[in-house]
Design a protein around this motif. Structure first.
Motif, PDB file in Angstrom:
ATOM      1  N   ASP A  12       0.819  -1.210   0.000  1.00  0.00           N
ATOM      2  CA  ASP A  12       0.000   0.000   0.000  1.00  0.00           C
ATOM      3  C   ASP A  12       0.853   1.261   0.000  1.00  0.00           C
ATOM      4  O   ASP A  12       0.604   2.196  -0.759  1.00  0.00           O
ATOM      5  N   LEU A  43      -5.898   5.389  -1.227  1.00  0.00           N
ATOM      6  CA  LEU A  43      -6.474   4.043  -1.227  1.00  0.00           C
ATOM      7  C   LEU A  43      -7.754   3.941  -0.404  1.00  0.00           C
ATOM      8  O   LEU A  43      -8.308   2.841  -0.266  1.00  0.00           O
ATOM      9  N   MET A  44      -8.225   5.050   0.131  1.00  0.00           N
ATOM     10  CA  MET A  44      -9.294   5.016   1.128  1.00  0.00           C
ATOM     11  C   MET A  44     -10.522   4.235   0.666  1.00  0.00           C
ATOM     12  O   MET A  44     -11.116   3.478   1.434  1.00  0.00           O
ATOM     13  N   THR A  48      -5.978  -1.644  -5.764  1.00  0.00           N
ATOM     14  CA  THR A  48      -4.649  -1.140  -5.410  1.00  0.00           C
ATOM     15  C   THR A  48      -3.602  -1.679  -6.369  1.00  0.00           C
ATOM     16  O   THR A  48      -2.704  -0.953  -6.814  1.00  0.00           O
ATOM     17  N   THR A  96      -5.276  10.329   1.099  1.00  0.00           N
ATOM     18  CA  THR A  96      -5.467   8.890   1.325  1.00  0.00           C
ATOM     19  C   THR A  96      -5.910   8.248   0.014  1.00  0.00           C
ATOM     20  O   THR A  96      -7.091   7.952  -0.167  1.00  0.00           O
ATOM     21  N   CYS A 153      -7.010   2.746   4.562  1.00  0.00           N
ATOM     22  CA  CYS A 153      -8.101   2.338   3.670  1.00  0.00           C
ATOM     23  C   CYS A 153      -9.270   1.803   4.473  1.00  0.00           C
ATOM     24  O   CYS A 153      -9.075   1.026   5.413  1.00  0.00           O
TER      25      CYS A 153
END
Length: 241
Positions: free
Chosen positions: A15, A167-168, A175, A165, A131
């Motif tokens: 990540d 990847l939230m 991803t 953020t 996330c």
């Protein structure tokens, strides 16, 4: 404060590596920060410089933007944490509904120290890979937590940080897809072969990357990779029709 400068919380995992690529694609100067809290998977700290060097070598268009790396000693966090990430105990669910991989206060401390570095370096942007989609129920990964932290850090340091953020709201398959969008097969291969997510610190190589293949982090990563590959194959088939 420089609007083109960013600090990326970088653990050496999937990540944070994807978030680093995301930041390098957007900002003029990017610094990284990692944390040694005596984590069980301490090998991730060995992986960090390897990944950073690989990015410099394999992505020359990003190399000039990738600046200093900082490693912060947060041994005190390990001292006060009775979790499976800071003790050699079995990973399991707790009575409160959270897995015992949750390290209370970890992301709160991480963000505070990252902001302190950003303040000192004059960087406006702070990027982290938290996330809500694949977050194992960790309350310090929620969007509300990050928004509250941004407000608190700005009030407490009398500045105007922006917390990002990327990847939230996406899952692990997305991803992998984001990594491919940013750096193609080369970045996906780098994530697979060099980054570390496994809670056990296992570096065995699988098609989805390195790890034990059994802990929650490995299962999440493996399932995401399988969905990413399946979706990519479907799109390729459609493109050939």
């Amino acid at each position: 404060m420089n609007d083109g400068d960013a600090i990326v919380l970088f653990s050496g995992g999937q990540d944070s590596t994807t978030c680093l690529a995301w930041a390098l694609d957007r900002f003029e100067r990017v610094e990284t920060v990692g944390f040694d809290y005596r984590q069980r998977h301490h090998v991730e700290l060995d992986v960090r410089p390897v990944v950073l060097e690989a990015i410099r070598e394999q992505f020359p268009h990003w190399a000039g933007r990738l600046a200093d790396d900082h490693l912060i000693d947060l041994a005190v966090l390990g001292q006060v944490s009775e979790t499976s990430l800071t003790r050699d105990v079995e990973i399991e669910m707790q009575e409160n509904g959270l897995p015992n991989t949750f390290v209370p206060g970890r992301n709160l401390l991480f963000m505070t120290f990252a902001a302190a570095i950003a303040y000192r370096r004059g960087a406006k942007h702070i990027v982290t890979g938290v996330c809500e989609t694949d977050f194992s129920g960790y309350p310090d990964c929620r969007d509300d937590t990050m928004k509250a932290l941004q407000l608190t850090l700005n009030l407490g340091m009398d500045t105007r940080f922006v917390v990002h953020t990327p990847l939230m709201w996406i899952d692990k398959a997305d991803t992998w897809h984001l990594a491919h969008q940013l750096g193609g097969d080369a970045l996906v291969d780098l994530v697979r072969e060099e980054t570390h997510t496994c809670y056990q610190g296992d570096r065995s190589l699988h098609d989805w990357g390195r790890g034990c293949g059994k802990c929650p982090a490995c299962e999440l990563r493996a399932h995401g990779y399988q969905r990413f590959i399946a979706k990519s194959a479907t799109c390729a088939d459609i493109g050939h029709d």
